[in-house]
Design a protein around this motif. Sequence first.
Motif, PDB file in Angstrom:
ATOM      1  N   HIS B 360      27.893  78.746  -3.723  1.00  0.00           N
ATOM      2  CA  HIS B 360      27.228  78.237  -2.273  1.00  0.00           C
ATOM      3  C   HIS B 360      25.669  77.493  -2.510  1.00  0.00           C
ATOM      4  CE1 HIS B 360      25.597  81.766  -3.889  1.00  0.00           C
ATOM      5  NE2 HIS B 360      24.329  81.674  -3.297  1.00  0.00           N
ATOM      6  N   GLU B 361      25.421  77.625  -3.763  1.00  0.00           N
ATOM      7  CA  GLU B 361      24.116  76.755  -4.209  1.00  0.00           C
ATOM      8  C   GLU B 361      24.280  75.506  -4.233  1.00  0.00           C
ATOM      9  OE1 GLU B 361      22.070  79.001  -7.186  1.00  0.00           O
ATOM     10  OE2 GLU B 361      21.681  80.558  -5.870  1.00  0.00           O
ATOM     11  N   GLY B 362      25.583  75.037  -4.615  1.00  0.00           N
ATOM     12  CA  GLY B 362      26.097  73.506  -4.699  1.00  0.00           C
ATOM     13  C   GLY B 362      25.419  72.900  -5.951  1.00  0.00           C
ATOM     14  N   ARG B 363      25.191  73.707  -6.915  1.00  0.00           N
ATOM     15  CA  ARG B 363      24.614  73.088  -8.185  1.00  0.00           C
ATOM     16  C   ARG B 363      25.668  73.078  -9.241  1.00  0.00           C
ATOM     17  NH1 ARG B 363      19.422  75.963 -10.048  1.00  0.00           N
ATOM     18  NH2 ARG B 363      20.534  77.626  -9.288  1.00  0.00           N
ATOM     19  N   ASP B 364      26.957  72.988  -9.017  1.00  0.00           N
ATOM     20  CA  ASP B 364      28.077  73.402 -10.123  1.00  0.00           C
ATOM     21  C   ASP B 364      27.841  72.166 -10.858  1.00  0.00           C
ATOM     22  OD1 ASP B 364      30.299  73.673 -11.381  1.00  0.00           O
ATOM     23  OD2 ASP B 364      31.667  73.486  -9.488  1.00  0.00           O
ATOM     24  N   PRO B 365      27.742  72.399 -12.220  1.00  0.00           N
ATOM     25  CA  PRO B 365      27.664  71.345 -13.214  1.00  0.00           C
ATOM     26  C   PRO B 365      29.187  70.706 -13.602  1.00  0.00           C
ATOM     27  CG  PRO B 365      27.356  73.653 -14.210  1.00  0.00           C
ATOM     28  CD  PRO B 365      27.416  73.781 -12.694  1.00  0.00           C
ATOM     29  N   ALA B 366      30.067  71.306 -13.060  1.00  0.00           N
ATOM     30  CA  ALA B 366      31.427  70.536 -13.069  1.00  0.00           C
ATOM     31  C   ALA B 366      31.669  69.809 -11.990  1.00  0.00           C
ATOM     32  CB  ALA B 366      32.483  71.941 -13.254  1.00  0.00           C
ATOM     33  N   GLY B 367      30.898  69.556 -11.212  1.00  0.00           N
ATOM     34  CA  GLY B 367      31.255  68.689 -10.052  1.00  0.00           C
ATOM     35  C   GLY B 367      32.098  69.099  -9.120  1.00  0.00           C
ATOM     36  N   ILE B 368      32.452  70.331  -9.142  1.00  0.00           N
ATOM     37  CA  ILE B 368      33.542  70.906  -7.890  1.00  0.00           C
ATOM     38  C   ILE B 368      32.983  71.528  -6.960  1.00  0.00           C
ATOM     39  CG2 ILE B 368      35.325  72.497  -8.063  1.00  0.00           C
ATOM     40  CD1 ILE B 368      35.889  71.758 -10.871  1.00  0.00           C
ATOM     41  N   SER B 369      32.185  72.689  -6.847  1.00  0.00           N
ATOM     42  CA  SER B 369      31.721  73.261  -5.705  1.00  0.00           C
ATOM     43  C   SER B 369      30.332  72.743  -5.485  1.00  0.00           C
ATOM     44  CB  SER B 369      31.803  74.806  -5.886  1.00  0.00           C
ATOM     45  OG  SER B 369      30.778  75.144  -6.973  1.00  0.00           O
ATOM     46  N   THR B 370      30.370  71.515  -5.147  1.00  0.00           N
ATOM     47  CA  THR B 370      29.009  70.915  -4.832  1.00  0.00           C
ATOM     48  C   THR B 370      28.981  69.809  -3.702  1.00  0.00           C
ATOM     49  OG1 THR B 370      27.241  69.810  -5.899  1.00  0.00           O
ATOM     50  CG2 THR B 370      29.121  69.265  -6.915  1.00  0.00           C
ATOM     51  N   GLN B 371      28.062  69.462  -3.048  1.00  0.00           N
ATOM     52  CA  GLN B 371      28.019  68.070  -2.315  1.00  0.00           C
ATOM     53  C   GLN B 371      26.840  67.013  -3.067  1.00  0.00           C
ATOM     54  OE1 GLN B 371      30.268  67.412  -0.155  1.00  0.00           O
ATOM     55  NE2 GLN B 371      31.170  69.498  -0.523  1.00  0.00           N
ATOM     56  N   ASP B 372      26.394  67.496  -4.201  1.00  0.00           N
ATOM     57  CA  ASP B 372      25.422  66.595  -4.851  1.00  0.00           C
ATOM     58  C   ASP B 372      26.163  65.396  -5.407  1.00  0.00           C
ATOM     59  OD1 ASP B 372      22.523  67.088  -6.902  1.00  0.00           O
ATOM     60  OD2 ASP B 372      23.786  65.585  -7.073  1.00  0.00           O
ATOM     61  N   PRO B 373      25.836  64.167  -4.926  1.00  0.00           N
ATOM     62  CA  PRO B 373      26.608  62.853  -5.264  1.00  0.00           C
ATOM     63  C   PRO B 373      26.645  62.827  -6.731  1.00  0.00           C
ATOM     64  CG  PRO B 373      24.814  62.372  -3.722  1.00  0.00           C
ATOM     65  CD  PRO B 373      24.625  63.813  -4.058  1.00  0.00           C
ATOM     66  N   ASP B 374      25.400  63.092  -7.654  1.00  0.00           N
ATOM     67  CA  ASP B 374      25.331  62.969  -9.110  1.00  0.00           C
ATOM     68  C   ASP B 374      26.365  64.040  -9.540  1.00  0.00           C
ATOM     69  OD1 ASP B 374      23.709  60.868  -8.581  1.00  0.00           O
ATOM     70  OD2 ASP B 374      22.086  62.246  -8.709  1.00  0.00           O
ATOM     71  N   LEU B 375      26.354  65.300  -9.183  1.00  0.00           N
ATOM     72  CA  LEU B 375      27.199  66.265  -9.950  1.00  0.00           C
ATOM     73  C   LEU B 375      28.634  65.955  -9.685  1.00  0.00           C
ATOM     74  CD1 LEU B 375      24.905  69.652  -9.107  1.00  0.00           C
ATOM     75  CD2 LEU B 375      25.337  68.259 -11.284  1.00  0.00           C
ATOM     76  N   ALA B 376      28.867  65.748  -8.440  1.00  0.00           N
ATOM     77  CA  ALA B 376      30.019  65.403  -7.918  1.00  0.00           C
ATOM     78  C   ALA B 376      30.834  64.165  -8.608  1.00  0.00           C
ATOM     79  CB  ALA B 376      30.303  65.211  -6.435  1.00  0.00           C
ATOM     80  N   ALA B 377      29.925  63.318  -9.029  1.00  0.00           N
ATOM     81  CA  ALA B 377      30.586  62.105  -9.530  1.00  0.00           C
ATOM     82  C   ALA B 377      31.060  62.437 -11.319  1.00  0.00           C
ATOM     83  CB  ALA B 377      29.435  60.978  -9.673  1.00  0.00           C
ATOM     84  N   ARG B 378      30.545  63.759 -11.466  1.00  0.00           N
ATOM     85  CA  ARG B 378      31.133  64.208 -12.959  1.00  0.00           C
ATOM     86  C   ARG B 378      32.636  64.385 -13.136  1.00  0.00           C
ATOM     87  NH1 ARG B 378      26.817  68.498 -15.108  1.00  0.00           N
ATOM     88  NH2 ARG B 378      24.919  67.304 -15.143  1.00  0.00           N
ATOM     89  N   LEU B 379      33.200  64.639 -11.871  1.00  0.00           N
ATOM     90  CA  LEU B 379      34.447  65.132 -11.599  1.00  0.00           C
ATOM     91  C   LEU B 379      35.385  63.841 -11.316  1.00  0.00           C
ATOM     92  CD1 LEU B 379      36.371  67.643 -11.790  1.00  0.00           C
ATOM     93  CD2 LEU B 379      36.752  67.166  -9.423  1.00  0.00           C
ATOM     94  N   ASP B 380      36.169  63.356 -12.353  1.00  0.00           N
ATOM     95  CA  ASP B 380      37.243  62.487 -12.223  1.00  0.00           C
ATOM     96  C   ASP B 380      38.417  62.895 -11.708  1.00  0.00           C
ATOM     97  OD1 ASP B 380      39.103  60.321 -12.385  1.00  0.00           O
ATOM     98  OD2 ASP B 380      39.052  60.041 -14.701  1.00  0.00           O
ATOM     99  N   PRO B 381      38.471  62.475 -10.321  1.00  0.00           N
ATOM    100  CA  PRO B 381      39.736  62.997  -9.774  1.00  0.00           C
ATOM    101  C   PRO B 381      41.233  62.780 -10.126  1.00  0.00           C
ATOM    102  CG  PRO B 381      38.596  61.573  -8.194  1.00  0.00           C
ATOM    103  CD  PRO B 381      37.786  61.303  -9.607  1.00  0.00           C
ATOM    104  N   VAL B 382      41.322  61.601 -10.811  1.00  0.00           N
ATOM    105  CA  VAL B 382      42.551  61.107 -11.438  1.00  0.00           C
ATOM    106  C   VAL B 382      42.728  62.296 -12.675  1.00  0.00           C
ATOM    107  CG1 VAL B 382      43.879  59.349 -12.588  1.00  0.00           C
ATOM    108  CG2 VAL B 382      42.167  58.864 -10.759  1.00  0.00           C
ATOM    109  N   GLU B 383      41.863  62.277 -13.604  1.00  0.00           N
ATOM    110  CA  GLU B 383      41.982  63.109 -14.908  1.00  0.00           C
ATOM    111  C   GLU B 383      42.219  64.495 -14.207  1.00  0.00           C
ATOM    112  OE1 GLU B 383      42.553  62.981 -17.704  1.00  0.00           O
ATOM    113  OE2 GLU B 383      41.896  64.989 -18.356  1.00  0.00           O
ATOM    114  N   ALA B 384      41.491  65.026 -13.429  1.00  0.00           N
ATOM    115  CA  ALA B 384      41.431  66.331 -12.897  1.00  0.00           C
ATOM    116  C   ALA B 384      42.867  66.701 -12.192  1.00  0.00           C
ATOM    117  CB  ALA B 384      40.126  66.653 -11.829  1.00  0.00           C
TER     118      ALA B 384
END
Lengths: 225, 448
Positions: B360-384
């Motif tokens: 809920h804190e939105g600081r997920d380093p894996a970029g999954i449970s977050t709305q932070d654009p920088d963190l979210a950008a860590r997840l490549d949707p194609v690869e994931a």
Amino acid sequence: MQTFDLESMGLRDLNAALQGQGPDTNETSREVVNPRGSHALAVGLDAPLDVTVHGSTGYYCAGMNSRATIRITGSAGPGVAENMMSGTVIVEGDASQYAGATGHGGLLVIRGNASSRCGISMKGIDIVVGGDVGHMSAFMAQKGNLVICGDAGDALGDSIYEARLFLRGRAKGLGADCVEKEMRPEHLELLAGLLDRAGMNARPEDFRRYGSARGLYHFDIDNAY
Amino acid sequence: MAEDQPAGAPRTLPIQSATFTAEVNAEIRRAAATGIYDIRGGGAKRRVPHFDDLLFLGASVSRYPLEGYRERCDTNVILGTRHAKRPIEIDIPITIAGMSFGALSAQAKEALGRGASAAGTSTTTGDGGMTPEERGQSTKLVYQYLPSRYGMNPEDLRKADAIEVVVGQGAKPGGGGMLLGQKISPRVAEMRDLPEGIDQRSACRHPDWTGPDDLEIKILELREITGWEKPIYVKIGGARPYFDTTLAVKAGADVVVLDGMQGGTAATQDVFIEHVGQPTLACIPEAVRALQDMGLHREVQLIVSGGIRSGADVAKAIALGADAASIGTAAMVAIGDNDPKWEAEYRRMGTTAGAYDDWHEGRDPAGISTQDPDLAARLDPVEAGRRLRNYLKVMTLEAQTLARACGKSHVRNLEPEDLCALTMEAAAMARVPLAGTDWWPGKRGQDF
Ligand SMILES: Cc1cc2nc3c(=O)[nH]c(=O)nc-3n(C[C@H](O)[C@H](O)[C@H](O)COP(=O)(O)O)c2cc1C
């Protein structure tokens, strides 16, 4: 004008006929006779049609309406115009619970009274009620305007977000985080426009405005019951 | 005490309480310091009887097995055969459960759609509406109809392949939604018609119906809006599965989705997650009994979720009578949640890989449970998405392996007779014999 008689046709055929109207039809008037309190009448319309239902309807009449104008000459059951997107729904009589629930847009006019939870979770719809509304009206109301020409029941606007409430009569009680707010010129103007569109004969100066104190916007121990 | 003891006398060792454990005491101190209950994501962390407590018997002289890789063992499932004009067919008996855009990043939602589509199955929207990313990447998309109705609109309803009326969730049967301000980004706020940055509460009951009779009319309305084309699912938390399944079916459900207490959530009070609802294992036989009593088992499909991790779990759920299983947490892990590669960042947040649940804190380093654009950008949707597809494929192969071992040419043909239980609790809940016996607690015609 095309007439549909629910005594001789089923609900599915009626809704399919109304939903099947393309937006570029010239002849836009429809009437429905013998609704006999049927549920889910004229739901999911998506064309600028003008539909008159002669009589009273059951649950969810005009649900999720987009663009159509739907007039109910009698009274409406629970959830009339629920989740409306646009268009106009007019109830000449009274409306049961949850009128206009979660509506995103358009105008809902109830000439008589509305029961409890009118405008619950509203998300942008405008609702104008000629008479009274029941308890818990505008519960968790997010956006849009609810105009009440009569009185309101208990817990008006409980847990309200950014919707605006205009009340001419008295509220039996205000819900959590709902407070009276100053009626500024822009609100009087907005209200005058709504009353005018709804064809309601009332003076904006006679109303009071209510809205969110925004005290519940962040979890806080002192807000808990 | 110590001072009174003669020098050199033996001392008792310090004993930690089994009741007041380090975790319990830490929570008491946290509560005392903050005055607010603990909110977290994920499912129940306590151990409860689960699929691990069941085993397949396999084939022998009395049953003959099917040859791996050579003899067919089908896995497709058709959902919505009861009333919908267009039932949906999935190739594998595993679906992706509803997880909201808001709880998850747009990239994560896209990855779920990609992975599910590549594996031939469906994915599901969540509390917060349908995003173009997930609709675009999901060949079969189930659209949730939730109490909040955030983003609900008839256009998206018509774009959906099925509609899921959410009554409850296993993590919190009887609870509403929560999304804390950190995650109410401008896009999330707009989709939900809410002010940015507020702590959002969503209702625990639907705004325009209350009981099963109303639900029947609500389902009628949804069918009328969508021309009776789409399967209508009803999702229930594992509270009273016999009655809830019966009432959902009576109200007209084509499919019942049953989520047991281990089921994950994006954010809920810890006390709710750990103390409300019944374990998945205990819920399935009750729901199946309800369907059988109505003569509708297999005609109304049953999808089960809550702690599904492997093909073995899927096969066991099906053997107990489910038609398919659904995954939330496992799908998140497959696309990268709680990966040890982010350990340094987990440590900085006072946690560790595997235990990170402050979604809920939105600081997920894996970029999954977050709305932070920088963190979210860590997840490549194609690869994931590729990782999710692989994982779904492995689960399916595992389920097929077990089904073949039991001599089944379709995973759906697995049955309770293929199972035994390792513990009394599991035997009682699953109503399969305790290993080495022909008995389970409560078995009719036998005294305990
Ligand atoms: C991050 C996250 C978000 C979720 N959001 C929703 C939701 O919006 N609506 C819903 O019905 N269930 C939601 N759930 C619950 C899942 O749909 C599903 O019931 C659960 O994850 C299944 O259990 P599992 O996590 O053990 O696989 C969510 C779960 C997670 C983990």
